[in-house]
Design an enzyme around this catalytic site. Structure first.
Site, PDB file in Angstrom:
ATOM      1  N   SER A 275       1.010  -1.457  -0.444  1.00 57.39           N
ATOM      2  CA  SER A 275      -0.642   0.679   0.238  1.00 57.39           C
ATOM      3  C   SER A 275       0.416   1.506  -0.253  1.00 57.39           C
ATOM      4  O   SER A 275       0.640   2.362  -0.040  1.00 57.39           O
ATOM      5  CB  SER A 275      -0.296  -0.461   1.626  1.00 57.39           C
ATOM      6  OG  SER A 275       0.041   0.315   2.511  1.00 57.39           O
ATOM      7  N   SER A 290       4.440  -4.815   7.279  1.00 56.47           N
ATOM      8  CA  SER A 290       5.341  -5.739   6.963  1.00 56.47           C
ATOM      9  C   SER A 290       5.965  -5.148   5.519  1.00 56.47           C
ATOM     10  O   SER A 290       5.053  -5.005   4.434  1.00 56.47           O
ATOM     11  CB  SER A 290       5.491  -7.211   6.490  1.00 56.47           C
ATOM     12  OG  SER A 290       6.019  -8.047   6.490  1.00 56.47           O
ATOM     13  N   VAL A 344      -2.191   9.255  19.193  1.00 53.51           N
ATOM     14  CA  VAL A 344      -1.215   9.535  17.809  1.00 53.51           C
ATOM     15  C   VAL A 344       0.281   8.984  17.584  1.00 53.51           C
ATOM     16  O   VAL A 344       1.105  10.338  18.477  1.00 53.51           O
ATOM     17  CB  VAL A 344      -1.498  11.030  17.096  1.00 53.51           C
ATOM     18  CG1 VAL A 344      -1.357  11.100  15.875  1.00 53.51           C
ATOM     19  CG2 VAL A 344      -2.774  11.055  17.578  1.00 53.51           C
ATOM     20  N   TYR A 549      -0.940 -14.948   1.829  1.00 54.45           N
ATOM     21  CA  TYR A 549      -1.839 -14.232   1.603  1.00 54.45           C
ATOM     22  C   TYR A 549      -2.993 -14.986   0.573  1.00 54.45           C
ATOM     23  O   TYR A 549      -2.882 -15.612  -0.124  1.00 54.45           O
ATOM     24  CB  TYR A 549      -1.482 -13.289  -0.437  1.00 54.45           C
ATOM     25  CG  TYR A 549      -1.658 -11.577   0.755  1.00 54.45           C
ATOM     26  CD1 TYR A 549      -0.214 -11.256   1.169  1.00 54.45           C
ATOM     27  CD2 TYR A 549      -2.480 -11.506   0.179  1.00 54.45           C
ATOM     28  CE1 TYR A 549      -0.682  -9.644   1.725  1.00 54.45           C
ATOM     29  CE2 TYR A 549      -2.667  -9.536   0.840  1.00 54.45           C
ATOM     30  CZ  TYR A 549      -2.041  -9.115   1.168  1.00 54.45           C
ATOM     31  OH  TYR A 549      -1.675  -7.419   1.388  1.00 54.45           O
TER      32      TYR A 549
END
Lengths: 629, 679
Positions: A275, A290, A344, A549
């Site tokens: 991503s 990761s 945060v 995956y």
């Protein structure tokens, strides 16, 4: 000599920049000038001269109801051929002649049958914000920009789970944040958290918005004003320490910007999650992310040297940057994976590496998946894994084939034909069983070539045949476009998702087989009328196991509540993973999607430990996204 | 009403069963040689890794569990690994099958000839085979036939061959291996041989379990074994053995396969080949050793008529579905899967429940012939009219009438009855009588049990007059043979019969009291019948409700408020049901403080004495099976305890408990004081 090597390094950096730019062309940022309506003060804080990918108003470049950039998508053109629009990726602007047949064949779908999304975001369908006036009043005095514009709020109310996108496409919005704030620095965050505590406002940190664990969903039972704390404007590299090879970075920076900016100085982090175009450094820390090249660079927990996090109790950070410490349990590990429940993350000191001199893709074809896994296991055993090594099963191999762009020359197609003839006819690989591993080597040229040979030698022991750089490269490119493909599926009544796990080596084959079969069976049991796509790949290797995956998708025509069916199937698949010795998550995190299994995953005592930390750090549940626990 | 809906689901009459097809018919009309040589291309498991029997052995020898145990044994005994490995290899050699199509073809040919001779029809449900075919493709399959006769052994393989399906490998007792030539033939038709007991032998266990698991995981062939462990001599289902079932379920528990299909197969014989042999065995004549010459001598059985065989392939049971919500497979996550370990309590409970439910499925689909009903009635008549001379017998017409009544009742209770509809009821009755002419004779319109063959096997001395013991023995053989037919129907009536007996013995007709009494009987008889052990109160209640439902349905019982009331018309039914259990109730009153080994013969001699004096009426208490079950029940109920003494194990009897147990049981029957005096 020294200058030589530095110019050389500069050369490499430039080359690498070109590579990345190849598939990640960034648009010109028009951030300045556009402020949220509610902004009172002009943003006067020092801002980096460098351009940034993500503007405050994400809608300017990104889809509101799908993945990625607005200008980039797959569609079936008038001739029924699949096309990829835009200019950002290598595949952009190309025609993919094989995709239609694959799509129709795999899902028994028809590209003429469309299930279009609601075209525009209907702001009036968004519930009006529930505002805490006292909080707003005080916030205004600080000059930190904020908004309660409906579009901005909707953008921060979801991640990219299939059910979230499905609802958006239908124009349905659940509980959304009541306002969005854009702190510009660590100090801004301290101010916001203090105000939130003072006025009992619920804060939900927002980084890149790429969560796939329902982590960004607002708890429907939350009655307080929910403020989405968008870190995207905290995106500067504050300093680079070349002596210690570290960089101190604001946590809102997104992966591609961080990599690009470091590359300009001849460095990289090497952290490349799938991503990385959109996900943020703070998000990586908060979910224990990761990266694809973790074999060389490590996962986020290996990369982080120092973290600063703002909590309702104050700021937590270590006092030094020692590379390892024995000071009781590592407090970083309360932060890593805390999924926004404690505070945060504002600034991170991260390891950096010189940009590698040489990069080479590769691929190996195996006669079957079992052999492929055995090879990966051996590679892991000999600890000679390349920067990245991934093994796709047969279904994904075929899928990858369907994404080959139209070839311009007869010669290329002739060569391709010859290759497949050699593999299937001469070597006798069954095209319905063979699978392919993609490889990425990094380092100096000589070592890469040596390393490459070592890996190919191991592969050949397991019946593997080198299958060229192209196949490898295409494999990695797919990583970035696969999320766009899901939107194409949804345009044609196909819903799909990916999920991951980590599992000991001896169970890899069993878990792959059982989970894939479970998906097929669940679909059948739940009344899905067409056989689903159920496929997997091994994406990471470790000494003691691997990361697997899974992708699954099905044609939901004829189902009255496809999302519910979809969720049941996903639930069944996760149960199967756990029953087969897989972990709850390797790197996606728990969020709210997988919360129900936390107790059995980490034991009751483990839960108690986490809860007591939460109770101490955030007794008022200011960070109330209710993830994890 | 919600409970109504539940009842409807429970109604066994609504159970759907497949139709039968006679496979001998085609065989009678076409060449057997051609059949033996027919083209055989079975459908195989979709994930099959093809390998030969030799490769299979190699895989087992190199498997992780085996390596682990070999190392372990070598460390413990100090022997070199290679030596232990050779030992393992020898075990495997002794065990392994050498499945060969040519041998199977030969057997198919030979069996075909034999079947045509012995049986009128061999019927199977083709739909069941179709389901099986699908199951074989999808998942590893385990075939679980009931075990009533040696015939079961090759019958299933024969059917699989006939229907072009993957040939099974069959777990067989070591005794067969001793048979010259035949042992090897069986091996080549897929049998593998296991020792009867190998409790402590780690190496043997791991070779055996890994051998079975390897075949299962690879989908080498369907695996066949007998849940009951051995042939049931009484035709009652035996309590299932769990070891092998656990082995075949474990690959699923450990995630090595997606699922395993367990296929219960019910093989019912109209007349069992070993009929009188069984009765003698039960009376203490040792089982003849399996030898080839013995088999050849037994050829004479070939000349008799054994009626028909029904084979019902039950619906495949998915281990995955059976374990759903019952077993947390995560328990296998924390230890390498190749290290052998004792199954957890949760696992054991699951395996046991699955085993019992499979046996019940076998029972459910057993085909009952008219003779089974007649045998029940004849035996009841015998027990109820002991004052009458056994020679008198029962009126044939009365028997026909009662049989028809019983047929109706059995159907109501969901029995799988194969009643010849094409002939008149009396025709059906008389054809059954003629098939079993060894056990019954008809003369002068009366049916009586045959007197029995006095000459004990081996002793050829007709000159000397039979002693009373010999006469008794001969009678008992016939009675026990008949009982073995009656036993086939027991499972249909068992639960209502327990209610009937409970009603009889309970102090009042209050539902709770009847339930308590039912509960007690259940506990006593859980070794005798297929009653799930360790069942929760809820299970009891379910079974109790089910039984009551059946009785209410047939109008034999009313439930008013909290009372269970027997209707006028129900008296007959309930008395029939009660009588059905009577032999067991009586038999269980025998208990003795003798050492374990002596127990069976001692009780037998005691029973012989009381039978001769006429105080005990029940010949079946001579059956060693019943005695063993009774002893097991006594031990389970803590009435009797094993005491390890200097001279081996002796049993100590808790006199108080025995008395209370006997008193309670006496509530059901008019028990004999003489019995208790001995205790």
């Amino acid at each position: 000599m020294a200058s030589d090597s530095s110019t050389e390094r500069h050369q490499i950096a430039l080359q690498r920049l070109r590579i990345i730019a190849g598939h990640l062309q960034n648009p010109v940022d028009e951030d300045s000038g556009i402020n949220a309506i509610e902004c009172n003060a002009e943003d006067s804080r020092p801002s980096s001269k460098n351009t940034r990918t993500v503007p405050r108003r994400r809608q300017e470049i990104m889809k509101w109801n799908g993945w990625g950039y607005s200008d980039t998508k797959f569609y079936f053109n008038k001739k029924g051929q699949a096309e990829f629009t835009g200019k950002r990726y290598r595949l952009s602007g190309l025609i993919l002649p094989g995709l239609k047949d694959w799509f129709e064949g795999t899902f028994e779908a028809n590209v003429l049958h469309k299930t279009p999304a609601v075209p525009t975001l209907n702001a009036s369908a968004v519930q009006p914000p529930c505002l805490n006036e006292a909080f707003i009043e005080e916030l205004k005095t600080t000059g930190i920009p904020f908004t309660h514009d409906a579009e901005d709020r909707v953008f921060r109310a979801h991640g990219h789970c299939a059910h979230e996108i499905f609802a958006l496409r239908e124009g349905r919005f659940g509980r959304v944040p009541d306002m969005v704030v854009w702190p510009n620095s660590h100090d801004d965050v301290v101010t916001i958290v203090e105000l939130a505590c003072k006025h009992n406002v619920c804060l939900m940190p927002y980084g890149g918005g790429t969560s796939v664990s329902s982590a960004l969903e607002c708890p429907p039972e939350e009655n307080r004003c929910i403020v989405s704390l968008d870190t995207s404007q905290m995106n500067r590299i504050l300093w680079i320490d070349e002596k210690n090879l570290t960089a101190h970075v604001e946590a809102g920076i997104i992966g591609q910007d961080l990599e690009r900016l470091l590359n300009e100085s001849g460095y990289c982090t090497g952290h490349e999650p799938d991503s990385m175009e959109f996900s943020s450094l703070g998000g990586w820390v908060a979910t224990r992310a990761s990266g694809m090249k973790k074999n060389v660079y490590g996962n986020i927990e290996d990369l982080v040297v120092h973290v600063k996090m703002v909590t309702p109790r104050g700021v937590i950070e270590k006092s030094c940057q020692g590379p390892r410490m024995s000071t009781g349990p590592d407090v970083h590990h309360f932060i890593l994976g805390s999924e926004g429940t404690l505070g945060v993350v504002t600034e991170v000191t991260m390891k950096i590496r010189p940009v590698p001199e040489y990069q080479k893709y590769g691929s190996v074809v195996f006669p079957n998946f079992e052999q492929g896994v055995a090879c990966l296991r051996e590679v892991a055993k000999q600890r000679c894994a390349p920067a990245s090594i991934r093994l796709m099963d047969n279904e994904q191999f075929q899928f990858g084939h369907a994404l080959k762009p139209q070839v311009s020359s007869i010669f290329t197609s002739f060569v391709d034909g010859l290759k497949s003839f050699y593999i299937t006819k001469v070597k006798g690989f069954d095209p319905h069983h063979l699978c392919v591993a993609t490889l990425l080597f990094e380092g100096d040229r000589e070592k890469v070539l040596q390393h490459e040979k070592q890996v190919y030698d191991i592969a050949s022991k397991f019946g593997g045949l080198a299958a060229g750089e192209d196949n490898g490269q295409r494999g990695y490119m797919l990583t970035f476009v696969i999320a766009y493909l899901r939107d194409l599926g949804m345009d044609h009544s196909v819903i799909g998702e990916s999920f991951e796990t980590s599992v000991p080596w001896d169970r890899v084959l069993d878990i792959c087989r059982n989970v894939k079969e479970r998906i097929v069976r669940e679909c059948k049991d739940k009344g899905v009328q067409f056989a689903p796509l159920s496929t997997c790949r091994v994406t990471q290797t470790y000494d003691a196991g691997a990361c697997v995956y899974f992708y699954f998708a099905f044609n939901y025509r004829g189902l009255s509540d496809p999302v519910h069916v979809f969720e049941q199937v996903e639930h069944g698949a996760r149960e199967e993973i756990l029953a087969n010795g897989g972990s709850l998550s390797h790197h996606h995190g728990v969020g709210k999607l997988r919360k129900e299994w936390m107790k059995e995953s980490i034991s009751k005592v483990g839960m108690g430990m986490l809860k007591s930390v939460k109770d101490y750090v955030d007794p008022e549940n200011i960070f109330g996204n209710r993830n994890l626990l | 009403m919600a409970s109504k809906a539940l009842y409807v689901q429970r109604d066994p009459m609504l159970k759907k069963r497949d139709d039968f097809e006679d496979i001998l018919e085609e065989r009678r009309n076409s060449s057997d040689v051609k059949y033996g040589l027919k083209c055989y291309t079975p459908v195989l498991y979709k994930e099959l890794t093809p390998c030969t029997a030799a490769e299979l052995k190699n895989m087992v020898l190199h498997s992780d569990p085996l390596r682990y145990v070999i190392n372990q044994v070598s460390k413990e005994t100090g022997e070199a690994c290679d030596v232990v490995k050779d030992e393992a290899s020898a075990i495997l050699e002794e065990m392994a099958h050498r499945l060969q199509l040519s041998t199977v073809r030969f057997f198919a040919f030979a069996l075909c000839k034999a079947f045509k001779r012995l049986y009128r029809t061999v019927c199977i449900n083709e739909e069941g085979l179709q389901r099986l075919q699908q199951a074989i493709q999808d998942h590893p399959v385990v075939l679980l036939p009931s075990h009533r006769s040696y015939m079961d052994f090759l019958l299933v393989s024969y059917l699989m061959y006939t229907y072009d399906m993957a040939l099974p490998v069959i777990a067989a007792g070591m005794d067969f291996m001793g048979m010259k030539f035949i042992g090897e033939m069986l091996r080549m038709s897929g049998a593998f041989f296991i020792r009867r007991s190998f409790g402590g032998d780690k190496l043997y266990w791991v070779v055996f379990s890994e051998y079975v698991k390897t075949m299962l995981r690879n989908g080498f062939a369907p695996i066949e074994f007998f849940l009951e462990g051995t042939r049931s001599r009484t035709a009652k289902s035996l309590t299932p053995k769990l070891g092998l079932l656990n082995i075949v379920m474990e690959p699923f528990f450990k995630g090595e396969v997606f699922d395993v299909s367990l296929v219960p197969i019910s093989v019912s014989y109209e007349r069992v080949l070993e009929e009188s042999l069984y009765a003698r065995e039960l009376l203490g004549v040792p089982k003849p050793k399996e030898t080839t010459s013995g088999l050849l001598k037994a050829r004479k059985v070939l000349s008799e008529d054994y009626g028909s065989i029904h084979v019902y392939f039950g619906p495949p049971q998915s281990v995955r579905t059976l374990s759903q919500d019952r077993l947390d497979r995560c328990q296998y996550n924390l230890k390498p899967r190749h290290i052998p370990g004792k199954p957890s309590e949760q696992t054991q409970a699951l395996v046991s429940d699955v085993a019992y439910s499979l046996v019940r499925l076998q029972e459910e689909n057993m085909v009952l012939r008219p003779w089974v009903l007649m045998a029940s009635l004849l035996l009841q008549d015998l027990y109820q009219n002991l004052d009458r001379s056994p020679e008198q017998g029962l009126d044939l017409e009365l028997l026909t009438e009662q049989t028809l009544w019983l047929r109706g009742l059995a159907r109501q209770y969901g029995a799988f009855l194969d009643w010849p509809d094409s002939v008149s009821p009396s025709g059906a009755v008389s054809s059954s009588l003629s098939l079993h002419s060894g056990l019954v004779c008809v003369s002068g319109g009366r049916v009586r049990l045959a007197a029995g063959d006095l000459g004990a096997p081996g002793t050829a001395g007709p000159a000397s007059a039979p002693t009373p013991e010999e006469e008794l023995f001969a009678r008992a053989v016939v009675v026990l043979s008949c009982a073995s037919y009656r036993n086939q129907v027991l499972h249909v009536f068992l639960r209502p019969a327990l209610v009937a007996a409970a009603l009889h013995s309970a102090a009042s007709t209050r539902k709770e009291e009847v339930f308590d009494s039912f509960n007690f009987l259940w506990n006593v008889f859980s070794n005798e019948f297929i009653l799930v052990p360790g069942a929760t109160l809820q299970d009891f209640e379910e079974d109790f409700e089910e039984a009551c439902f059946l009785l209410v349905k047939t109008g034999d019982l009313y439930v008013s408020d909290q009372d269970l009331v027997v209707s006028e018309s129900g008296k007959h039914t309930l008395s029939f049901l009660r009588s059905l259990l009577e032999p067991f109730l009586q038999g269980y009153q025998a208990g003795d403080s003798l050492s374990e080994k002596q127990f069976v013969p001692a009780v037998r001699s005691f029973a012989v004495r009381v039978l001769l004096t006429g105080s005990l009426r029940c010949y079946e208490s001579l059956s060693s099976d019943l005695q063993k079950n009774a002893l097991a029940a006594l031990m389970r109920l803590d009435v009797v305890q094993k005491v390890k003494g200097g001279q081996g194990v002796t049993l100590s009897v808790d006199a108080v408990k025995v008395h209370s147990l006997a008193d309670t049981l006496r509530g059901e029957v008019s028990a004999q004081k003489a019995l208790h005096a001995r205790l």
